[in-house]
Design a protein around this motif. Structure first.
Motif, PDB file in Angstrom:
ATOM      1  N   ARG A  22      29.710  12.995  36.892  1.00  0.00           N
ATOM      2  CA  ARG A  22      30.276  14.418  37.162  1.00  0.00           C
ATOM      3  C   ARG A  22      29.947  14.624  38.574  1.00  0.00           C
ATOM      4  NH1 ARG A  22      27.848  15.468  32.102  1.00  0.00           N
ATOM      5  NH2 ARG A  22      25.964  15.987  33.018  1.00  0.00           N
ATOM      6  N   LEU A  23      30.783  15.386  39.368  1.00  0.00           N
ATOM      7  CA  LEU A  23      30.477  15.825  40.760  1.00  0.00           C
ATOM      8  C   LEU A  23      29.943  17.200  40.732  1.00  0.00           C
ATOM      9  CD1 LEU A  23      30.719  14.942  43.659  1.00  0.00           C
ATOM     10  CD2 LEU A  23      32.973  16.105  43.669  1.00  0.00           C
ATOM     11  N   ILE A  24      28.782  17.336  41.203  1.00  0.00           N
ATOM     12  CA  ILE A  24      28.069  18.473  41.350  1.00  0.00           C
ATOM     13  C   ILE A  24      28.374  19.083  42.651  1.00  0.00           C
ATOM     14  CG2 ILE A  24      26.232  20.184  40.786  1.00  0.00           C
ATOM     15  CD1 ILE A  24      26.939  18.542  38.422  1.00  0.00           C
ATOM     16  N   ILE A  25      29.016  20.226  43.079  1.00  0.00           N
ATOM     17  CA  ILE A  25      29.212  20.893  44.462  1.00  0.00           C
ATOM     18  C   ILE A  25      28.502  22.282  44.594  1.00  0.00           C
ATOM     19  CG2 ILE A  25      30.913  21.600  45.895  1.00  0.00           C
ATOM     20  CD1 ILE A  25      32.762  19.600  44.567  1.00  0.00           C
ATOM     21  N   LEU A  26      27.898  22.532  45.630  1.00  0.00           N
ATOM     22  CA  LEU A  26      27.480  23.845  45.847  1.00  0.00           C
ATOM     23  C   LEU A  26      27.951  24.419  46.903  1.00  0.00           C
ATOM     24  CD1 LEU A  26      25.249  26.091  45.413  1.00  0.00           C
ATOM     25  CD2 LEU A  26      23.674  25.010  47.183  1.00  0.00           C
ATOM     26  N   ALA A  27      28.983  25.446  46.876  1.00  0.00           N
ATOM     27  CA  ALA A  27      29.794  25.873  48.177  1.00  0.00           C
ATOM     28  C   ALA A  27      29.084  27.280  48.533  1.00  0.00           C
ATOM     29  CB  ALA A  27      30.958  26.320  47.724  1.00  0.00           C
ATOM     30  N   ALA A  28      28.767  27.241  49.956  1.00  0.00           N
ATOM     31  CA  ALA A  28      28.210  28.303  50.467  1.00  0.00           C
ATOM     32  C   ALA A  28      29.023  29.287  51.373  1.00  0.00           C
ATOM     33  CB  ALA A  28      26.692  27.806  51.321  1.00  0.00           C
ATOM     34  N   GLY A  29      28.778  30.465  51.125  1.00  0.00           N
ATOM     35  CA  GLY A  29      29.615  31.441  51.860  1.00  0.00           C
ATOM     36  C   GLY A  29      30.950  31.190  51.584  1.00  0.00           C
ATOM     37  N   CYS A  30      31.608  30.723  50.861  1.00  0.00           N
ATOM     38  CA  CYS A  30      32.975  30.452  50.547  1.00  0.00           C
ATOM     39  C   CYS A  30      33.380  31.466  49.552  1.00  0.00           C
ATOM     40  CB  CYS A  30      33.212  29.290  50.295  1.00  0.00           C
ATOM     41  SG  CYS A  30      34.943  28.925  50.035  1.00  0.00           S
ATOM     42  N   PRO A  31      34.401  32.454  49.652  1.00  0.00           N
ATOM     43  CA  PRO A  31      35.090  33.073  48.688  1.00  0.00           C
ATOM     44  C   PRO A  31      35.137  32.678  47.252  1.00  0.00           C
ATOM     45  CG  PRO A  31      36.204  33.492  50.736  1.00  0.00           C
ATOM     46  CD  PRO A  31      35.396  32.448  50.956  1.00  0.00           C
ATOM     47  N   LEU A  32      35.022  33.091  46.504  1.00  0.00           N
ATOM     48  CA  LEU A  32      35.178  32.571  44.914  1.00  0.00           C
ATOM     49  C   LEU A  32      36.699  32.547  44.689  1.00  0.00           C
ATOM     50  CD1 LEU A  32      33.717  31.581  42.377  1.00  0.00           C
ATOM     51  CD2 LEU A  32      34.004  33.978  41.731  1.00  0.00           C
ATOM     52  N   ARG A  33      37.525  33.282  45.220  1.00  0.00           N
ATOM     53  CA  ARG A  33      38.827  33.188  44.746  1.00  0.00           C
ATOM     54  C   ARG A  33      39.576  31.685  45.787  1.00  0.00           C
ATOM     55  NH1 ARG A  33      41.642  34.669  41.075  1.00  0.00           N
ATOM     56  NH2 ARG A  33      44.042  34.227  41.440  1.00  0.00           N
ATOM     57  N   LYS A  34      39.030  31.638  47.041  1.00  0.00           N
ATOM     58  CA  LYS A  34      39.464  30.358  47.669  1.00  0.00           C
ATOM     59  C   LYS A  34      39.219  29.122  46.958  1.00  0.00           C
ATOM     60  CE  LYS A  34      39.229  27.499  51.757  1.00  0.00           C
ATOM     61  NZ  LYS A  34      38.347  27.417  53.246  1.00  0.00           N
ATOM     62  N   ILE A  35      37.888  29.062  46.313  1.00  0.00           N
ATOM     63  CA  ILE A  35      37.758  27.874  45.517  1.00  0.00           C
ATOM     64  C   ILE A  35      38.313  27.807  44.324  1.00  0.00           C
ATOM     65  CG2 ILE A  35      35.704  26.953  44.243  1.00  0.00           C
ATOM     66  CD1 ILE A  35      33.628  28.289  46.055  1.00  0.00           C
ATOM     67  N   TRP A  36      38.534  28.935  43.749  1.00  0.00           N
ATOM     68  CA  TRP A  36      39.498  28.829  42.595  1.00  0.00           C
ATOM     69  C   TRP A  36      41.028  28.521  42.818  1.00  0.00           C
ATOM     70  CZ3 TRP A  36      40.362  29.149  37.347  1.00  0.00           C
ATOM     71  CH2 TRP A  36      41.310  29.455  36.910  1.00  0.00           C
ATOM     72  N   GLU A  37      41.375  28.825  44.041  1.00  0.00           N
ATOM     73  CA  GLU A  37      42.823  28.404  44.266  1.00  0.00           C
ATOM     74  C   GLU A  37      43.066  26.987  44.687  1.00  0.00           C
ATOM     75  OE1 GLU A  37      45.656  29.879  44.264  1.00  0.00           O
ATOM     76  OE2 GLU A  37      44.901  31.853  43.549  1.00  0.00           O
ATOM     77  N   GLU A  38      41.952  26.410  45.355  1.00  0.00           N
ATOM     78  CA  GLU A  38      41.829  24.985  45.653  1.00  0.00           C
ATOM     79  C   GLU A  38      41.820  24.104  44.565  1.00  0.00           C
ATOM     80  OE1 GLU A  38      42.844  23.993  48.476  1.00  0.00           O
ATOM     81  OE2 GLU A  38      42.624  25.796  49.586  1.00  0.00           O
ATOM     82  N   LEU A  39      40.980  24.499  43.526  1.00  0.00           N
ATOM     83  CA  LEU A  39      40.848  23.759  42.302  1.00  0.00           C
ATOM     84  C   LEU A  39      41.863  24.026  41.308  1.00  0.00           C
ATOM     85  CD1 LEU A  39      36.968  24.354  41.650  1.00  0.00           C
ATOM     86  CD2 LEU A  39      38.132  22.220  42.257  1.00  0.00           C
ATOM     87  N   ARG A  40      42.595  24.992  41.389  1.00  0.00           N
ATOM     88  CA  ARG A  40      43.701  25.310  40.573  1.00  0.00           C
ATOM     89  C   ARG A  40      44.908  24.397  40.907  1.00  0.00           C
ATOM     90  NH1 ARG A  40      48.531  27.909  40.872  1.00  0.00           N
ATOM     91  NH2 ARG A  40      47.835  28.856  42.892  1.00  0.00           N
ATOM     92  N   LYS A  41      45.052  24.162  42.355  1.00  0.00           N
ATOM     93  CA  LYS A  41      46.250  23.138  42.757  1.00  0.00           C
ATOM     94  C   LYS A  41      45.875  21.801  42.552  1.00  0.00           C
ATOM     95  CE  LYS A  41      46.846  25.976  46.907  1.00  0.00           C
ATOM     96  NZ  LYS A  41      46.665  25.956  48.434  1.00  0.00           N
ATOM     97  N   MET A  42      44.538  21.378  42.608  1.00  0.00           N
ATOM     98  CA  MET A  42      44.123  19.747  42.230  1.00  0.00           C
ATOM     99  C   MET A  42      44.136  19.727  40.581  1.00  0.00           C
ATOM    100  SD  MET A  42      40.261  18.442  42.714  1.00  0.00           S
ATOM    101  CE  MET A  42      40.221  18.874  44.447  1.00  0.00           C
ATOM    102  N   CYS A  43      43.688  20.581  39.886  1.00  0.00           N
ATOM    103  CA  CYS A  43      43.760  20.270  38.294  1.00  0.00           C
ATOM    104  C   CYS A  43      45.217  20.560  37.805  1.00  0.00           C
ATOM    105  CB  CYS A  43      42.809  21.468  37.835  1.00  0.00           C
ATOM    106  SG  CYS A  43      40.929  21.111  38.121  1.00  0.00           S
ATOM    107  N   GLY A  44      45.889  21.450  38.529  1.00  0.00           N
ATOM    108  CA  GLY A  44      47.371  21.400  38.272  1.00  0.00           C
ATOM    109  C   GLY A  44      48.266  20.271  38.342  1.00  0.00           C
ATOM    110  N   LYS A  45      47.771  19.442  39.554  1.00  0.00           N
ATOM    111  CA  LYS A  45      48.486  18.267  39.977  1.00  0.00           C
ATOM    112  C   LYS A  45      48.196  16.932  39.057  1.00  0.00           C
ATOM    113  CE  LYS A  45      49.438  19.477  44.809  1.00  0.00           C
ATOM    114  NZ  LYS A  45      49.004  19.109  45.874  1.00  0.00           N
ATOM    115  N   ASP A  46      46.735  17.101  38.478  1.00  0.00           N
ATOM    116  CA  ASP A  46      46.125  15.802  37.611  1.00  0.00           C
ATOM    117  C   ASP A  46      45.463  16.666  36.602  1.00  0.00           C
ATOM    118  OD1 ASP A  46      44.788  13.695  36.756  1.00  0.00           O
ATOM    119  OD2 ASP A  46      44.192  12.950  38.703  1.00  0.00           O
ATOM    120  N   LEU A  47      45.886  16.293  35.467  1.00  0.00           N
ATOM    121  CA  LEU A  47      45.436  16.935  34.199  1.00  0.00           C
ATOM    122  C   LEU A  47      44.193  16.043  33.683  1.00  0.00           C
ATOM    123  CD1 LEU A  47      48.674  17.999  32.267  1.00  0.00           C
ATOM    124  CD2 LEU A  47      47.110  19.194  33.666  1.00  0.00           C
ATOM    125  N   ASN A  48      44.025  15.055  34.456  1.00  0.00           N
ATOM    126  CA  ASN A  48      42.784  14.170  34.164  1.00  0.00           C
ATOM    127  C   ASN A  48      41.436  14.773  34.779  1.00  0.00           C
ATOM    128  OD1 ASN A  48      43.779  12.057  32.244  1.00  0.00           O
ATOM    129  ND2 ASN A  48      44.815  11.346  34.069  1.00  0.00           N
TER     130      ASN A  48
END
Length: 379
Positions: free
Chosen positions: A207-233
């Motif tokens: 598993r990849l553990i990521i700590l993001a500092a000073g980044c809006p939660l919404r931006k993280i959600w949007e970027e991961l949504r794109k990634m997970c939407g393209k790859d269901l694995n």
């Protein structure tokens, strides 16, 4: 760990006459350096290298374009090439590199590549040590939050201030696991480093553990949504927003809860803890025996009856409650006649020994269903 190419370029002394010719460094990250004098040696590169080239084996513009194309295909981070006199890259080569987002630099014939490579090696090794220290600090903040001395100073010395906002993300893509590693997970980490300017990441149990500092939660959600939407694995869980370093462990715990639910109760490959609803309460249980006992008391007789008689009454009951206890909608969902459903519901009531539509019993049944969806391996 890789360093931004623009940082390495900025560290080159002016007297070495190294000049960037493309529009920018295109956010490229550099993990190491190599001298590559011929196309046939490019296949041995691993990616994220900065290549130094004397130019002696360059026979034509076509050859150079093919050389750059192969470098780009191997995910090389950039090229520094020497030229005699006032000669440099042609406009055609520069335009091509801008098009493919591949940074190129010219150097003079007397530019000391050895000195530059030595300088870059020092920067890369210092960055690797910094990253190692930060990963150790992150692990301590997660597993030993009460021992602030083991992580606070390391964070603050490297720009991770105690009152910044932090979010932990946990993700995996085990479908791509191989004996040699997980190339897909490595690419995800690289792309996340490009997206999140201030982050720490390490791999643990696939598993990849990521700590993001000073980044809006919404931006993280949007970027991961794109990634997970393209790859269901790809499966990812996003923790809660931590208001400081001392709360990183809570964001991690919540991210892990969301991550595990993607693989059990909720049929999505991306979950954010703040939107888990009732599962936020259910997954916070401290006594492992409570939920199995509750399930057994509430629907244990029905589960037992199904096992012994090879029936599917528990599935019917779950579908019934998913359809707000509507006989019409449930019969349609189960592709059966409403009279058949009525008979089966009556049988379920007899097996359970209580009125399933009584308010208190409805709540208990729904909670039991949610617990069953978590899976027996969750607690």
């Amino acid at each position: 760990m890789a360093v931004a190419l623009k940082e390495l370029y900025a560290a080159i002394p002016p007297q070495y006459h190294v000049r960037l010719h493309t529009e920018s460094c295109f956010g490229k990250m550099i993990a190491w350096m190599h001298v590559v004098e011929d196309i046939e040696f490019i296949s041995s590169l691993h990616g994220e290298e900065l290549v130094f080239f004397s130019g002696l084996s360059c026979t034509s513009e076509e050859w150079l374009k093919r050389y750059i194309t192969e470098l780009d295909r191997r995910h090389v981070g950039g090229l520094i090439m020497s030229f005699r006199g006032k000669k440099t890259f042609s406009r055609e080569i520069i335009d091509y590199c801008n098009e493919i987002h591949f940074p190129i630099f010219s150097a003079s014939w007397t530019t000391p590549y050895i000195d530059i490579m030595h300088l870059f090696a020092e920067i890369l090794l210092k960055n690797e040590q910094r990253e190692t220290n930060l990963i150790a600090a992150l692990k301590n903040s997660i597993y030993y939050p009460e021992n602030e001395g083991s992580y606070l100073s390391h964070f603050e010395r490297n720009g991770f201030l105690r009152d910044m906002e932090y979010v932990v993300v946990i993700l995996s893509c085990h479908a791509y696991d191989e004996e040699t590693g997980n190339e897909r997970l490595d690419k995800i980490e690289k792309s996340m480093r490009f997206i999140l300017e201030n982050m720490i990441a390490y791999e643990e149990n696939g598993r990849l553990i990521i700590l993001a500092a000073g980044c809006p939660l919404r931006k993280i959600w949007e970027e991961l949504r794109k990634m997970c939407g393209k790859d269901l694995n790809v499966y990812a869980g996003i923790g809660t927003l931590a208001d400081g370093i001392r709360d990183i462990h809570r964001s991690y715990e919540n991210a892990y809860t969301a991550y595990r639910l993607t693989k059990t109760a909720i049929p999505k490959n991306l979950l954010i803890y703040d939107e888990l609803g009732i599962y936020k309460i259910l997954t916070d249980v401290k006594e492992e025996a409570i939920y199995p006992e509750f399930v057994n008391e509430t629907v244990g007789e029905l589960l037992k009856y199904d096992r012994e008689n090879r029936t599917d009454y528990m599935d019917i009951l779950e579908t019934y409650f998913e359809n707000d206890c509507s006989a019409v909608h449930t019969a349609r969902a189960l592709y059966c006649h409403k009279n058949t459903l009525a008979y089966k519901l009556d049988k379920i009531k007899k097996v359970l020994g209580y009125d399933i539509l009584k308010n208190e019993n409805r709540v208990k049944i729904m909670v039991a269903i949610y617990i069953l969806r978590l899976g027996t391996g969750y607690f």
